[in-house]
Write a protein that holds these residues in place. Structure first.
Motif, PDB file in Angstrom:
ATOM      1  N   SER A 147      60.114   3.685 -27.182  1.00  0.00           N
ATOM      2  CA  SER A 147      61.534   3.952 -27.401  1.00  0.00           C
ATOM      3  C   SER A 147      61.830   4.223 -28.869  1.00  0.00           C
ATOM      4  CB  SER A 147      62.376   2.784 -26.897  1.00  0.00           C
ATOM      5  OG  SER A 147      62.009   1.583 -27.552  1.00  0.00           O
ATOM      6  N   SER A 148      63.038   4.741 -29.110  1.00  0.00           N
ATOM      7  CA  SER A 148      63.504   4.986 -30.477  1.00  0.00           C
ATOM      8  C   SER A 148      64.569   3.959 -30.833  1.00  0.00           C
ATOM      9  CB  SER A 148      64.068   6.401 -30.610  1.00  0.00           C
ATOM     10  OG  SER A 148      65.119   6.612 -29.693  1.00  0.00           O
ATOM     11  N   VAL A 149      64.535   3.500 -32.092  1.00  0.00           N
ATOM     12  CA  VAL A 149      65.417   2.435 -32.556  1.00  0.00           C
ATOM     13  C   VAL A 149      66.039   2.836 -33.881  1.00  0.00           C
ATOM     14  CG1 VAL A 149      65.516   0.021 -33.324  1.00  0.00           C
ATOM     15  CG2 VAL A 149      64.061   0.647 -31.390  1.00  0.00           C
ATOM     16  N   ALA A 150      67.339   2.605 -34.025  1.00  0.00           N
ATOM     17  CA  ALA A 150      68.024   2.816 -35.305  1.00  0.00           C
ATOM     18  C   ALA A 150      68.591   1.484 -35.773  1.00  0.00           C
ATOM     19  CB  ALA A 150      69.147   3.844 -35.157  1.00  0.00           C
ATOM     20  N   ILE A 151      68.297   1.114 -37.012  1.00  0.00           N
ATOM     21  CA  ILE A 151      68.720  -0.171 -37.557  1.00  0.00           C
ATOM     22  C   ILE A 151      69.602   0.068 -38.768  1.00  0.00           C
ATOM     23  CG2 ILE A 151      67.950  -2.376 -38.517  1.00  0.00           C
ATOM     24  CD1 ILE A 151      65.224  -1.822 -37.125  1.00  0.00           C
ATOM     25  N   PHE A 152      70.825  -0.435 -38.719  1.00  0.00           N
ATOM     26  CA  PHE A 152      71.774  -0.272 -39.818  1.00  0.00           C
ATOM     27  C   PHE A 152      71.819  -1.559 -40.636  1.00  0.00           C
ATOM     28  CE2 PHE A 152      72.863   2.844 -36.715  1.00  0.00           C
ATOM     29  CZ  PHE A 152      73.367   3.919 -37.412  1.00  0.00           C
ATOM     30  N   GLY A 153      71.253  -1.503 -41.842  1.00  0.00           N
ATOM     31  CA  GLY A 153      71.174  -2.675 -42.706  1.00  0.00           C
ATOM     32  C   GLY A 153      69.782  -3.247 -42.708  1.00  0.00           C
ATOM     33  N   LEU A 154      69.117  -3.225 -43.860  1.00  0.00           N
ATOM     34  CA  LEU A 154      67.727  -3.670 -43.940  1.00  0.00           C
ATOM     35  C   LEU A 154      67.591  -4.936 -44.785  1.00  0.00           C
ATOM     36  CD1 LEU A 154      65.944  -0.207 -44.269  1.00  0.00           C
ATOM     37  CD2 LEU A 154      66.198  -1.644 -42.231  1.00  0.00           C
ATOM     38  N   GLY A 155      68.450  -5.906 -44.498  1.00  0.00           N
ATOM     39  CA  GLY A 155      68.267  -7.247 -45.037  1.00  0.00           C
ATOM     40  C   GLY A 155      67.285  -7.992 -44.155  1.00  0.00           C
TER      41      GLY A 155
END
Length: 363
Positions: free
Chosen positions: A180-188
């Motif tokens: 699957s494809s994943v988008a993550i907003f915020g890389l803390g």
């Protein structure tokens, strides 16, 4: 709320007394924390008193410190410590046990605990009034005046009292699937933990979105395959992600604590099956706004507290994964400071210069 790590053979039947210790107290929102001598009451029935060994600073602490009006207060909601004394009725823990204190609990008998579907315990869930679950009183005081708790943990203190009942959204909430494809907003730390979980679940494409380009290389270590600085592009970010994924991400995660970003994450996921999970805690504007057409197209929006994990049932498996080097935790810690330097830790967090800062109590 506590999770036992190791057991000690020692025990004590002595009646616990009031302890005086050092704690970092917030007297006014946004102002430097003050080291104070505080009195910590003995644990009441089903409670334990912990000698804190180390505690970490989370962005939730920072947001609450900047905005809370329920003061004076002792913040901190993530800690490792040693059981100093136990209250009446406590059978799972003994003096000397090494434990983790977390901000949500598991009574094991309420509707949510027995459902198998939720970690939102109705008895020991998120405590927002600055008091103990059992009697709605505090265990901290300064010269006889009460000091409020935070999330029923208050780990910015050398000793704290918690109820004995008290990483993983990509596993428990979204059920990311192989390929699957994943988008993550915020890389803390939250976003990087999501990336790590998605990688372990076999995601083929993991897109990380942040406004700080210096996070790009570190994000790759945790599984991010593509990095986007949202400040460096001229078109809407959701259009960029749709183009990169051929129609939208299968899963998107909001890890910032911004409801506007939650809407963008929802726009970025695929029609028909795309799922957006919100993990951040907004400091302002808690209402999410989204066009109803996004939901008619088959997208879904889901919330998550503590990654969906049940503290007592599930955390031991995470600890085992860490001990077996299956998941990276040490790499999330960018600073180790003495407890006395807690205000420096807050500044590092506020300036975006750290992921997790661990504060160590003096021995």
């Amino acid at each position: 709320k506590v999770i036992v790590i190791t057991m000690s053979s020692s025990s004590s039947h002595e009646q616990p007394q009031v302890i005086t210790c050092k704690a970092a107290v917030t007297w006014r929102a946004g102002e430097p924390l003050v080291m104070e001598e505080v009195e910590v009451s003995p644990p009441q029935p089903l409670e334990i008193r912990i000698k804190v060994v180390c505690t970490s600073l989370c962005r939730s602490d920072l947001s609450a410190w900047e905005s809370q009006s329920l003061l004076p207060r002792i913040f901190g909601h993530e800690a490792a410590g040693i059981v100093e004394s136990i209250g009446e009725g406590v059978t799972e823990f003994e003096k000397g046990d090494h434990v983790l204190a977390v901000f949500t609990g598991e009574c094991g008998s309420c509707r949510h605990c027995i459902s198998g579907k939720s970690n939102m315990c109705q008895v020991l869930g998120m405590e927002r009034r600055g008091l103990m679950h059992s009697d709605q009183k505090t265990r901290f005081s300064i010269k006889g005046k009460p000091v409020y708790h935070y999330c029923a943990v208050s780990s910015f203190s050398e000793y704290t009292v918690v109820h004995s009942g008290c990483l993983g959204a990509a596993w428990n909430v979204a059920d990311v699937q192989r390929g699957s494809s994943v988008a993550i907003f915020g890389l803390g730390t939250v976003g990087l933990s999501v990336a790590q979980g998605a990688k372990l679940r076999g995601a083929a494409q993991i897109i990380g979105v942040d406004i700080n380009s210096s996070k790009a290389e570190q994000a790759k270590i945790f599984g991010v395959t593509d990095f986007i600085n949202s400040n460096d592009i001229s078109e809407p970010i959701h259009q960029v992600i749709k183009r990169m994924t051929g129609g939208g991400a299968d899963f998107s995660f909001e890890c910032v604590g911004d409801t506007g970003v939650a809407t963008t994450a929802l726009q970025s996921c695929s029609d028909g099956w795309g799922m957006t999970v919100t993990l951040g805690v907004p400091k302002v504007k808690p209402e999410v706004s989204a066009h109803y057409g996004l939901f008619l197209s088959g997208k879904s929006l889901k919330g998550s507290l503590f990654g969906g994990w049940k503290p007592k049932s599930d955390l031991p498996s995470l600890i085992e994964k860490y001990m077996n080097k299956e998941i990276m935790i040490d790499e999330l810690v960018t600073h180790d400071l003495a407890f006395d330097d807690i205000n420096e830790a807050f500044e590092l967090m506020r300036e975006g210069k750290c992921l997790r800062c661990v504060l160590h109590m003096s021995k």
